[in-house]
Design a protein around this motif. Sequence first.
Motif, mmCIF file in Angstrom:
data_model
loop_
_atom_site.group_PDB
_atom_site.id
_atom_site.type_symbol
_atom_site.label_atom_id
_atom_site.label_comp_id
_atom_site.label_asym_id
_atom_site.label_seq_id
_atom_site.Cartn_x
_atom_site.Cartn_y
_atom_site.Cartn_z
ATOM 1 N N ASN A 1 -71.362 -63.477 45.214
ATOM 2 C CA ASN A 1 -72.755 -63.152 45.530
ATOM 3 C C ASN A 1 -72.942 -61.691 45.946
ATOM 4 O O ASN A 1 -74.062 -61.248 46.145
ATOM 5 C CB ASN A 1 -73.284 -64.066 46.639
ATOM 6 C CG ASN A 1 -73.404 -65.489 46.163
ATOM 7 O OD1 ASN A 1 -73.669 -65.749 45.001
ATOM 8 N ND2 ASN A 1 -73.177 -66.431 47.055
ATOM 9 N N GLU B 1 -75.075 -65.706 51.464
ATOM 10 C CA GLU B 1 -75.439 -64.306 51.273
ATOM 11 C C GLU B 1 -74.233 -63.408 51.511
ATOM 12 O O GLU B 1 -73.488 -63.592 52.459
ATOM 13 C CB GLU B 1 -76.577 -63.893 52.208
ATOM 14 C CG GLU B 1 -77.898 -64.563 51.901
ATOM 15 C CD GLU B 1 -78.049 -65.893 52.613
ATOM 16 O OE1 GLU B 1 -77.241 -66.181 53.516
ATOM 17 O OE2 GLU B 1 -78.952 -66.644 52.258
ATOM 18 N N ASN C 1 -74.705 -60.935 55.461
ATOM 19 C CA ASN C 1 -75.925 -60.628 54.721
ATOM 20 C C ASN C 1 -76.395 -59.234 55.130
ATOM 21 O O ASN C 1 -77.313 -59.087 55.928
ATOM 22 C CB ASN C 1 -76.991 -61.684 55.024
ATOM 23 C CG ASN C 1 -78.235 -61.495 54.198
ATOM 24 O OD1 ASN C 1 -78.231 -60.771 53.206
ATOM 25 N ND2 ASN C 1 -79.313 -62.133 54.610
#
Length: 193
Positions: A105, A128, A147
């Motif tokens: 990701n 994330e 993230n």
Amino acid sequence: MIDSKRKYKEYLDCDKNALGLRNHNAFSRVKEFMAPNAIWGFQKLLRKVEYYKNCKKGPFNRVYYYYLKYRFRKRSMRLGFSIPENVFGPGLAIVHYGTIVINSNAKVGANCRIHACTNIGASGGNPEAPQLGNNVYIAPGAKIYGNINIANNIAIGANAVVHKSFEEEGILIAGNPAKKIKDIDIKRIIKHI
């Protein structure tokens, strides 16, 4: 992301330039034949896998894609890389063999120079992962997770632990936890840009 044959060739050209493999003379061809550059071979295979995954449809192309993916996994294990497709932009320069682990990701922009023992991943079970900008230098041992966003033209120091966003461009970050050390000119570190 590679979405056409033209982009595929552009990515290969940028990666080759980033690795400093621009010579096309007879000596360089003989040298490449006698002692192939394993990292360049890995990066070529990465880009080919991305091209077939993103652009080629149909049953025969799917079979060939899975064959390429099998070869890619074998080469990844041999070199110590865990790098999924469609993460890095053009101009990737993997500097050394050794453990490099990247979350699928994560997204990294153009002209990334990355060293061994680097991790870019998610944190705490969240899907994330970090989003890195263009012209990012990642020194050996850096851990980047969560993230977070890293701006363009940033150098991440050796063994840095980066778990928060850095939006200011043109800086060196280092330490555990990472913090701004000083302003830098990224062109002094990533020479080909």
